[in-house]
Design an enzyme around this catalytic site. Sequence first.
Site, PDB file in Angstrom:
ATOM      1  N   GLN A  74      33.543 -55.979  27.493  1.00 14.21           N
ATOM      2  CA  GLN A  74      32.588 -56.984  26.995  1.00 14.21           C
ATOM      3  C   GLN A  74      33.332 -58.182  26.397  1.00 14.21           C
ATOM      4  O   GLN A  74      33.006 -58.656  25.307  1.00 14.21           O
ATOM      5  CB  GLN A  74      31.651 -56.357  25.958  1.00 14.21           C
ATOM      6  CG  GLN A  74      30.522 -55.554  26.550  1.00 14.21           C
ATOM      7  CD  GLN A  74      29.534 -56.423  27.360  1.00 14.21           C
ATOM      8  OE1 GLN A  74      29.316 -57.591  27.072  1.00 14.21           O
ATOM      9  NE2 GLN A  74      28.954 -55.835  28.402  1.00 14.21           N
ATOM     10  N   SER A  75      34.318 -58.675  27.119  1.00 19.21           N
ATOM     11  CA  SER A  75      35.130 -59.770  26.586  1.00 19.21           C
ATOM     12  C   SER A  75      34.347 -61.082  26.522  1.00 19.21           C
ATOM     13  O   SER A  75      33.823 -61.556  27.536  1.00 19.21           O
ATOM     14  CB  SER A  75      36.359 -59.946  27.484  1.00 19.21           C
ATOM     15  OG  SER A  75      36.987 -61.180  27.225  1.00 19.21           O
ATOM     16  N   ASN A  76      34.310 -61.674  25.326  1.00 16.06           N
ATOM     17  CA  ASN A  76      33.731 -63.011  25.167  1.00 16.06           C
ATOM     18  C   ASN A  76      34.633 -64.058  25.800  1.00 16.06           C
ATOM     19  O   ASN A  76      34.173 -65.035  26.368  1.00 16.06           O
ATOM     20  CB  ASN A  76      33.555 -63.340  23.679  1.00 16.06           C
ATOM     21  CG  ASN A  76      32.570 -62.413  23.011  1.00 16.06           C
ATOM     22  OD1 ASN A  76      31.396 -62.407  23.349  1.00 16.06           O
ATOM     23  ND2 ASN A  76      33.051 -61.597  22.077  1.00 16.06           N
TER      24      ASN A  76
END
Length: 344
Positions: A74-76
């Site tokens: 879930q990398s921003n």
Amino acid sequence: MHCVFEHLERASLATLPTALEAGPVLEGGVRLWIKRDDLTGLGGGGNKARKLEFLCGEALARGAKALVTVGAAQSNHCRMTAAAGAKLGIEVHLVLAGDKPERASGNQLLSTLFGAQLHFTGAGESHWGELEIASEALTEQLAADGLAPYAIPVGGSTAVGALGYALAFGELLEQFEQANISPTALVFTSSSGGTHAGLLAGRALAMAAGQVVPEVVAIGVAKGVNGGLPDVAEMANEVVGLLRATDPEGQGSKDGVSAADVEVDTRWIGDDYAVPTIEGDAAISWAARRGGWLLDRTYSGKGMSGMLGLASEGRFTEGDDVVFVHTGGWPALFSPHGTPLASD
Ligand SMILES: Cc1ncc(COP(=O)(O)O)c(C=O)c1O
């Protein structure tokens, strides 16, 4: 879209300056201010927009036709790189931890919407070394295909990326003057260290120019150098070096950043990176109900738990102004187990 900041290549991606908003008075009589870097504008906003301006500036200057970067599932940072590529018309490849889910959600959903290609490695969350190896192999393949790929390491944390936060430090000093305040500390969430390095570089240059500056206090949510992430002081000194070259008069040329300047409070990480904590979840609810601020369970929720914890421990003096730099992260609220309420 593509402009030069003095001698530094910079792509225009972020909506700046972001607002500095007055928050409530906390336990211990400290006035909280929120620097709204969750509202940097690019693809849902967050701290990476500032880094990507310089990273993408360099990529464009080198003639890159593809960006490759890596991150947790879930990398921003990956989501915002996808948005940057969409805005600049460059193809984006994201090398991600974990396996391909049945349905994309949160940051992955948005990255897909922005047109990025997602490559799932099956690697564990925060197995940064494994992700970098997969990224190198993909970058070589794209180079052989003639795309002149520009590879961005985890979190966009290189000295070039961190330049964005050295400039943010100057932006904050101007806002302090306008608001007629002199905050004693900046508190923010740190993981790959680029935000921290940039702020420390900006601080060192401002101090050398005789300005009054706040302390810089990082709330660590990943295992830093021990977990294979860059050394913050080293990166900060590289940033100072890059900025000095814009200033041949040598303003700030005396002072660098030492290891003693790097304060990372790791007490709020809990069991590990991306594993929620009770305090982080409480901070998410507090911020949502107190100011309508959206925090996430991996980054800004834990960061805010550190901010509130430091205030209640008496780290600051009654009457102090303290700034929480809100680095973003809201899209992860819409991923499985992304909200405290939904998963408790
Ligand atoms: C929402 C959010 N806050 C903070 C950070 C930490 O920033 P840095 O990697 O520059 O330490 C990240 C990094 O991914 C992030 O996504």
